[in-house]
Write a protein that holds these residues in place. Structure first.
Motif, PDB file in Angstrom:
ATOM      1  N   ASP A  14       0.863  -1.177   0.000  1.00  0.00           N
ATOM      2  CA  ASP A  14       0.000   0.000   0.000  1.00  0.00           C
ATOM      3  C   ASP A  14       0.905   1.235   0.000  1.00  0.00           C
ATOM      4  O   ASP A  14       1.650   1.452   0.956  1.00  0.00           O
ATOM      5  N   LYS A  17       1.434   3.390   3.104  1.00  0.00           N
ATOM      6  CA  LYS A  17       2.026   2.826   4.322  1.00  0.00           C
ATOM      7  C   LYS A  17       3.527   3.057   4.422  1.00  0.00           C
ATOM      8  O   LYS A  17       4.186   2.471   5.261  1.00  0.00           O
ATOM      9  N   THR A  47       3.290   9.220  -1.269  1.00  0.00           N
ATOM     10  CA  THR A  47       2.360   8.336  -1.974  1.00  0.00           C
ATOM     11  C   THR A  47       2.609   8.391  -3.475  1.00  0.00           C
ATOM     12  O   THR A  47       2.624   7.354  -4.148  1.00  0.00           O
ATOM     13  N   CYS A  51       3.773   5.206  -5.593  1.00  0.00           N
ATOM     14  CA  CYS A  51       2.964   4.688  -6.700  1.00  0.00           C
ATOM     15  C   CYS A  51       3.821   4.505  -7.948  1.00  0.00           C
ATOM     16  O   CYS A  51       3.699   3.504  -8.657  1.00  0.00           O
ATOM     17  N   SER A 125      -4.731   3.622  -3.115  1.00  0.00           N
ATOM     18  CA  SER A 125      -4.862   3.253  -1.708  1.00  0.00           C
ATOM     19  C   SER A 125      -6.241   3.678  -1.226  1.00  0.00           C
ATOM     20  O   SER A 125      -6.743   4.722  -1.628  1.00  0.00           O
ATOM     21  N   LYS A 127      -6.804   4.864   1.520  1.00  0.00           N
ATOM     22  CA  LYS A 127      -6.629   6.048   2.367  1.00  0.00           C
ATOM     23  C   LYS A 127      -6.571   7.363   1.588  1.00  0.00           C
ATOM     24  O   LYS A 127      -6.418   8.419   2.193  1.00  0.00           O
TER      25      LYS A 127
END
Length: 168
Positions: A14, A17, A47, A51, A125, A127
């Protein structure tokens, strides 16, 4: 950390994370992927790069024997949620009993950058999902200190939501 009984090392799946703070980063890989997107400024920079790393079949490893305690803004302890955690020992209440108190500019970036991530990457994600972010902003609306303007807060969130297109 020891109570979590984690393996010594694990692969991150993820992108939310893994933060870049205190990370050992392979600079050659980061450069080959175009570097960090500085327009993201404060939220979702990690993030975004995660990614891209995962999208190019690189792996992110987490060493569970080392950890960093990071504070996300000033926190406000919510008495009822703290009491519920004490009664139930449910991890959910432990996670939500301290609400971070962000300024309106930070909320703007959270809204803008999470939408950018959603629009740029397929299934990045949960989130950064619209539902998760909306729930988080509603949580802030309820639990932020009483002297905070909810109108200004939501203006910042909505402006960020609309401004995501300005990130290239």
């Amino acid at each position: 950390m020891k109570k979590l009984n984690l393996p010594k090392c694990q692969i991150i799946v993820d992108p939310m994370k893994c933060i870049t703070s205190a990370s050992l980063t392979n600079i050659n890989i980061i450069r080959s992927l175009g570097g960090f997107n500085e327009k993201l400024f404060i939220d979702c920079v990690d993030t975004d790069i995660n990614c891209r790393i995962m999208g190019h079949d690189y792996k992110i490893l987490q060493d569970n024997e080392a950890y960093l305690l990071q504070t996300m803004g000033k926190a406000k302890k919510i008495g009822i949620l703290n009491a519920l955690y004490s009664l139930t020992n449910l991890d959910f209440f432990r996670k939500v009993m301290n609400v971070p108190v962000y300024g309106d500019l930070r909320l703007y970036y959270m809204s803008r950058n999470s939408r950018y991530i959603r629009k740029t990457y397929h299934n990045p994600s949960k989130k950064v999902s619209f539902t998760y972010m909306l729930t988080q902003f509603l949580y802030f609306t309820v639990f932020f200190p009483i002297n905070r303007s909810r109108v200004k807060m939501w203006r910042a969130v909505i402006k960020g939501f609309n401004d995501y297109k300005n990130i290239k």
